[in-house]
Design a protein around this motif. Structure first.
Motif, mmCIF file in Angstrom:
data_model
loop_
_atom_site.group_PDB
_atom_site.id
_atom_site.type_symbol
_atom_site.label_atom_id
_atom_site.label_comp_id
_atom_site.label_asym_id
_atom_site.label_seq_id
_atom_site.Cartn_x
_atom_site.Cartn_y
_atom_site.Cartn_z
ATOM 1 N N ASP A 96 18.946 14.974 60.625
ATOM 2 C CA ASP A 96 19.898 13.876 60.448
ATOM 3 C C ASP A 96 19.172 12.547 60.251
ATOM 4 N N GLY A 138 21.443 16.166 65.552
ATOM 5 C CA GLY A 138 22.460 16.064 66.592
ATOM 6 C C GLY A 138 22.965 14.649 66.770
ATOM 7 N N PRO A 139 23.952 14.479 67.656
ATOM 8 C CA PRO A 139 24.575 13.169 67.840
ATOM 9 C C PRO A 139 23.603 12.130 68.380
ATOM 10 N N SER A 162 24.494 23.604 64.356
ATOM 11 C CA SER A 162 25.738 23.070 64.913
ATOM 12 C C SER A 162 25.796 23.182 66.434
ATOM 13 N N GLU A 211 25.513 19.692 68.158
ATOM 14 C CA GLU A 211 26.718 18.858 68.169
ATOM 15 C C GLU A 211 27.662 19.294 69.276
ATOM 16 N N GLN A 244 26.337 18.381 72.642
ATOM 17 C CA GLN A 244 26.024 16.957 72.762
ATOM 18 C C GLN A 244 24.553 16.742 73.114
ATOM 19 N N ARG A 267 20.657 15.800 71.432
ATOM 20 C CA ARG A 267 19.944 15.117 70.345
ATOM 21 C C ARG A 267 18.509 15.631 70.329
#
Length: 291
Positions: free
Chosen positions: A9, A28-29, A52, A55, A58, A60
């Protein structure tokens, strides 16, 4: 299948006090709980895991190129202790607090060095390289590995030069493809995974073989920390189908006894690739330590 291997990301670099930079990739977030990833031998930050799952959990994931590999500046004569010093700055720069840490294969001693330095909330060692130079393995190494370990102890400069002479993306891919178990080959030669894996290996050697050679020297010598001093939870994950002679001769059994808060997970049908075949199990167990 892609085994959870997807594009990062975000990518970037952290400048260290001496002017060097460490390169990293994130998945990840952005506000997820940080998980610092120490990749395996001769791979770069580009080979992540989790897809996935990150995500949903939660989490990172932050994968870091060690000095001299990928896009991280070299640090000749670096040590495992110096690695921990570098990561202190990266943790601060990326706002990680005290992260969870995952070490895969040759990334294991780098992950455990962070734990020994008090920089990890919990650690997952997955198919990890053990301390092969420890006396407890004196009679259980295969001859070729014993020769390398002995050379590191007796003549580290020659050993490092030898590792550099062998080290290339092509040579190591051939070694993996020809010595892995059938379980691992089915993962590593999956078209999507193989493309990601070989990209990460090519990136790792973009500066030449010296970074890989130094990593191997550090992993095959005596570790500069006492494993019994690690106080945080450590999960050691091994598959019975793992055929690598440089992971752990006893599949983590004796290392588990040495680390006070360690727990070994020995999966009968898994192999060295279990970070990608059992990702959710590894991450869920790691996260449970801090919930």
């Amino acid at each position: 299948m892609n085994y959870g291997v997807v594009e990062p990301d975000g990518i970037g670099r952290t400048r260290l006090p001496d002017g060097r930079e460490l390169a990293w990739a994130e998945w990840g977030p952005r506000d997820g709980r940080p998980v610092l990833f120490c990749p395996g031998a001769a791979t770069s930050r580009w080979l992540g895991f989790g897809g996935s799952v990150l995500e949903q959990a939660q989490l990172r994931l932050i994968s870091v190129d060690r000095p001299g590999l990928g896009a991280s500046d070299p640090a000749p004569n670096r040590t495992l202790s110096a690695w921990a010093d570098d990561i202190r700055y990266l943790i601060d720069d990326r706002g990680c607090g005290t992260p969870l840490v995952v070490g895969f294969s040759q990334g294991a001693p780098f992950a455990l060095a962070l734990a020994a330095a008090g920089m990890a909330a919990a650690v997952a060692v997955v198919s990890g390289t053990d301390e092969l130079a420890h006396p407890r393995f004196a009679g259980s190494l295969v001859p070729q590995v014993k020769e390398m370990v002995d050379l590191v102890a007796q003549d580290p400069e020659t050993a490092e030069a030898s590792f550099a002479g062998f080290g290339s993306a092509e040579a190591l891919w051939h070694l993996i493809a020809t010595t892995s178990s059938e379980v691992d080959r089915s993962v590593y030669t999956d078209p999507v995974f193989q493309q990601a894996f070989q990209r990460a290996m090519n990136e790792a050697f973009i500066q030449g073989p010296d970074g890989y050679a130094r990593d191997t020297l550090l992993a095959m010598g005596r570790w500069p920390f006492d494993s019994s001093s690690i106080s945080v939870p450590v999960d050691l994950w091994y598959g019975r189908q793992d055929t690598s002679p440089v992971h752990s001769p006893d599949l983590g059994e004796s290392l588990t006894r040495m680390i006070p808060a360690a727990n070994r997970h020995l999966l009968p049908d898994a192999a060295g690739s279990l970070l990608w075949t059992h990702t959710e199990m590894v991450l869920r167990t790691l996260l449970d330590h801090v919930r």
